[in-house]
Structures are given as structure tokens and as C-alpha cells.
Design an enzyme around this catalytic site. Structure first.
Site, PDB file in Angstrom:
ATOM      1  N   CYS A 129       0.654  -1.290   0.003  1.00 32.69           N
ATOM      2  CA  CYS A 129      -0.092  -0.106   0.082  1.00 32.69           C
ATOM      3  C   CYS A 129       0.804   1.264   0.033  1.00 32.69           C
ATOM      4  CB  CYS A 129      -1.040  -0.060   1.172  1.00 32.69           C
ATOM      5  SG  CYS A 129      -0.229  -0.232   2.863  1.00 32.69           S
ATOM      6  N   HIS A 462      -1.445   1.073   7.378  1.00 27.31           N
ATOM      7  CA  HIS A 462      -2.303   0.826   6.103  1.00 27.31           C
ATOM      8  C   HIS A 462      -1.913   2.547   5.667  1.00 27.31           C
ATOM      9  CE1 HIS A 462      -4.130  -0.354   2.455  1.00 27.31           C
ATOM     10  NE2 HIS A 462      -5.337   0.486   2.857  1.00 27.31           N
TER      11      HIS A 462
END
Length: 513
Positions: A129, A462
Site C-alpha cells: 500500500c 495501512h
């Protein structure tokens, strides 16, 4: 022949439609608006009834006299309106309905016919990510995006391969029409930077730092972005876009008479220090202030003893794009035999839509910025006066049309602003993304990208990207998923808990014409 030209009074304009520019479009100043609209329909394929023609900020009316608009040869005007796309032909022998198209065909069609680029995400390949978010932020830098898409590099080195792989990713993000896996880019990136390819228990890739990824990409492609400008000078695009110059002064705090040392330092980002030794930092401006003023210890050339020095840095050259890193991650020393860990600061730190760097600039640069700042004040006053006149005319038009005019002034103003909304959005975007170097610089920047991290640990969590689209509209990229957002959602990414918090901010320099 001269008599015919005088009869028709034909000049040639430049037409801006979405991202397209059409040059040398003829207009007969003695003709009708309808005739000009027919010419635009032939070129743009926008139906006459959908055309909105903006000239010097005003909407062209069907009954206006073109000869009285003071139009000049080469003048740019803007056309808005949707193209008619019921049936389409993708260079094939048969025509297809939109429902028959693949996602890629739809994306190509929208780009070619309407200048619209669909927001497409990147598939997460296992804790990648950080890379996906970095690419989406980089892609918002229009000049870099266009350069990479239009310049394939020759050679077999890994740097060339990474550049060309990034070109492939940018092109697919524009025309693929659906999320895809950036496997080729990831593979080359891992070859260049093997630490990023480390795996957890030999299974999934480890989470990595988005800042390191972002800066490594810039560092790798920088030597490949040399170009020749309009004056024939050799330039480097990455340096032109991102390089910031700081004039640093070091003063001995113990020996005031010791000569100050002045040096020029170059970098590609400003730091926002959040952990300020128990002194709370609440805003981006406060954090930048801390980063530009430091206390250091060093040996003096005067007496060869260790002394305390104050280092003060001020900006001597402003970049086209300003990267600000919120320093949220730091190394926390272990206690009682425990190993140290990479920790994260969750503190709420607000950042603005418009960032004013004037107070951080060196006096010489501030002197240059004064002209732009004064002119900006003058323009704002002129715009306010113009809006007042337009509001009064709007009220008169309402009354003349027989419509009910609200008693509440605020309600009238809301109706007025709603009518002008599309024009204001277009003007805002044109001003924000105009070519640099042709206006006055003020020291102001506008936010166009935010890279966030969610989670309480530096080595997990994330990353996501939030990218400006148009006006107050933004796109949220969560790997392959995308979603619309408004500016108020973006300014809420300031941290303070488990919510998404800004880690990397991308601002674009504003210039006043």
C-alpha cells in the site's frame, strides 16, 4: 479579397475544452453566435444546446454581437458541455453501445471524447500500500505525469527499466478502466532497493515507509528527466518541480563575536517536527518552524572547544511543488533489556488548504514576493467589487423574470453562488494548475495531495492516497478501491487517534496573473 475579409472579419481563436487545446479556430466577428457554435460543434462534437462559451469570465449569450467583444487573434476562450455519446465508434467497422464496451474501452472513450480520466486503483500485492499510495500522489504532479507518459527511455539499466515501468503504470491508470497489479514495477523496484522486498516469515512482504519509497522513486528517475527549455537551456524536471533551497545560518551562542557561517542546502521536502521535546505542536506551520530552527553542538574554530550553536534556515528558492513530511515515526529506545522499536506519534496536527510560506523565506526572497502579494490584494478587491455588481444584476434579473425574490439576503447569495458554481470551479482549476513561470509568485501554495497512514505502529498499519480532482472534489485511493471525497474530509486527516492521519502532504505553488 480584402473586401471579403472586411465583410466577414474573420480572426482565429484558441479553444480550451476540458484538457484539450484547439488552435486557429476561425470566428466571423460579423457573423452570429449560432454560426460560431456550429463551428465548435464540428470540432468538439458538443451539441449546440449543451455548449457554454466563457469569454473573459462571462458566459456568451446567443444574441450577443461578436464584433463588440473586443476579441483578438490567438485569444483563448473556454467551452464547457458534454459530448453526445449515445453511439460510439472505436476505430472499428461496427458501432458499439456503451454497455458492450470493456472497462478499458470505456476508459479510452472517456479520455478521447470528453477528456475525463476515470479514477483507477492499484491492487495491493501484499503490504504494498505504501507504493500504491506514493504512485497515486506522484501522478497528481501533472508535469511529471505528462513527461513520463510521453518519454520512453532507451537502455538496459535498472533506472531506465523503473522509469519505463512507471510509464506503463501511469498509462494503465489512465486507460485500463479497472484496477490492476503493478507487478513489473514492483519487481524492478525490489531489484533496485532489496530491503523493500523483505518478507515476514518468508510469506508476506513487510510493511515499508512510504516516504522512503517516494524519495527513492524520485532519486532513481531524476537523472532521466533532463530536458531543454524554450531558451535552449538544459534543465532537470525533478529538480525544477521539487527542489527547495534553504539558506542556513549557524551562530555560536557562547561566543557572539564568532563570524556566522552561511551555507545553501538543497532538498526535496520540508519537515514538520511533531515531537518537540514536550512542547506541543498543533499545526503544520508550528512543526515547520521547529524544523527550521535547531540547536546543535560542535567544536568552535575560535577556541577548539565544544559550544552550543543555533542553526536557522530560511527558504531562498521556492519549488513548484512542495512536499511536507509529518515526522510521525521515530526510534524509541528499549528499557530494561528490551529492544528498541520504531514508534508512531498519533498527535492531532492540523494542516491548511492554502499554505503561506512567506514567513519562512529569506529576506531577499521576501522582497521579491512583495510585488505578488500586493497585486494579489488588489485583485481580491477587484474581484469582490465585480461580484457585488454581478449580485446586484442577478437580483434585477430575478425580478425582471417574474420569479419570487427571497427576502433573506443570504438566500439570494446562495442562489447567486449556485449559478456561478461551474464557472468558479473552472476558474479555480485553471488558476491552480496553470503553467508556472508566467505569473507573480506570492509564497502561497494549495494542497493537492495527502498520503495518510492509519494504525498505531510504524511497521504495520495501512497507507492511502487522497488526491485533488477538481474544485472542492477529491479522490480517495485505498489500493484498488476509490471513492469521492470533499475538501472538508481531507482537512480532517490530521490524526489524533486511530483515524487516517496525514503523513505526506503535496502542495502546488500558486501564481497570480
Amino acid at each position: 479579397m480584402a473586401q471579403i475579409e472586411e465583410e466577414h472579419k474573420i480572426i482565429h481563436l484558441e479553444i480550451k475544452y476540458t484538457s484539450e487545446i484547439h488552435k486557429d479556430v476561425p470566428i466571423d466577428l460579423n457573423g452570429t453566435v449560432l454560426k460560431f457554435q456550429e463551428t465548435l460543434h464540428e470540432i468538439l462534437k458538443v451539441p449546440i444546446e449543451k455548449q457554454k462559451i466563457m469569454i473573459k469570465g462571462s458566459l456568451l449569450k446567443k444574441d450577443q454581437d461578436l464584433s463588440k467583444l473586443n476579441l483578438k487573434n490567438g485569444q483563448q476562450i473556454m467551452v464547457m458541455g458534454a459530448r453526445d455519446e449515445h453511439l460510439i465508434n472505436l476505430n472499428q467497422k461496427k458501432k458499439l453501445f456503451e454497455d458492450d464496451l470493456t472497462p478499458e474501452q470505456k476508459a479510452i472513450l472517456l479520455k478521447q471524447k470528453a477528456g475525463i480520466v476515470l479514477p483507477i486503483g492499484l491492487v495491493n500485492l501484499g503490504n504494498t500500500c505504501y507504493m500504491n499510495a506514493s504512485i497515486q500522489i506522484l501522478r497528481r504532479v501533472n508535469e511529471l505525469n505528462e513527461y513520463i507518459k510521453n518519454n520512453k527511455k532507451q537502455g538496459q539499466g535498472l533506472s531506465v527499466k523503473l522509469f519505463n515501468a512507471l510509464q506503463d503504470v501511469f498509462q494503465k491508470l489512465e486507460l485500463k478502466g479497472e484496477p490492476f497489479q503493478p507487478n513489473h514495477f514492483l519487481s524492478i523496484f525490489f531489484q533496485l532497493y532489496p530491503d523493500f522486498g523483505q518478507k515476514e516469515n518468508q510469506i508476506a512482504y513487510k510493511q515499508q515507509d512510504a516516504d522512503e519509497c517516494f524519495q527513492n522513486i524520485l532519486q532513481t528517475i531524476e537523472p532521466l528527466t533532463s530536458y531543454e527549455n524554450e531558451e535552449g537551456q538544459q534543465r532537470n524536471l525533478i529538480k525544477d518541480l521539487f527542489e527547495i533551497e534553504l539558506k542556513s545560518t549557524i551562530e555560536n551562542q557562547d561566543i557572539p563575536d564568532e563570524p556566522k557561517k552561511v551555507s545553501i542546502e538543497k532538498g526535496k521536502k520540508l519537515m514538520c517536527i511533531i515531537d518537540n521535546q514536550s512542547k506541543p505542536v498543533n499545526t503544520l506551520l508550528e512543526g515547520i518552524t521547529v524544523s527550521l530552527e535547531a540547536q546543535i553542538e560542535k567544536i568552535s574554530e575560535t577556541d577548539q572547544q565544544t559550544h552550543l550553536y543555533k542553526k536557522t534556515s530560511r527558504i531562498s528558492k521556492l519549488p513548484s511543488y512542495l512536499l511536507c513530511q509529518m515526522v510521525r515515526f521515530y526510534w524509541k529506545q528499549g528499557v530494561q533489556g528490551k529492544e528498541g522499536v520504531k514508534a508512531k506519534i498519533l498527535r492531532n496536527v492540523a494542516f491548511p488548504k492554502i499554505l503561506d510560506l512567506f514567513d519562512f523565506c529569506a529576506p531577499e526572497l521576501q522582497e521579491q514576493l512583495h510585488a505578488g502579494r500586493e497585486y494579489e490584494k488588489k485583485k481580491l478587491l477587484e474581484m469582490a467589487a465585480k461580484e457585488t455588481d454581478e449580485l446586484e444584476q442577478f437580483k434585477k434579473d430575478l425580478e425582471a423574470s417574474g420569479k419570487i425574490v427571497p427576502d433573506d439576503t443570504r438566500e439570494i447569495y446562495k442562489l447567486f453562488k449556485a449559478k456561478k458554481q461551474q464557472e468558479e470551479i473552472q476558474n479555480h482549476d485553471d488558476q491552480l494548475y496553470r503553467k508556472h513561470g508566467f505569473g507573480l509568485v506570492t509564497g502561497n501554495y494549495e494542497l493537492i495531495g495527502v498520503l495518510t497512514h492509519t494504525g498505531r505502529e510504524a511497521d504495520s498499519g495501512h497507507y492511502m492516497a487522497w488526491v485533488h480532482h477538481s474544485g472542492e472534489d477529491w479522490i480517495w485511493y485505498d489500493d484498488e478501491k476509490t471513492s469521492d471525497r470533499k475538501i472538508e474530509h481531507i482537512l480532517d486527516l490530521r490524526g489524533g487517534g486511530d483515524w487516517h492521519m496525514g503523513y505526506y502532504l503535496l502542495y502546488r505553488r500558486l501564481e497570480i496573473e
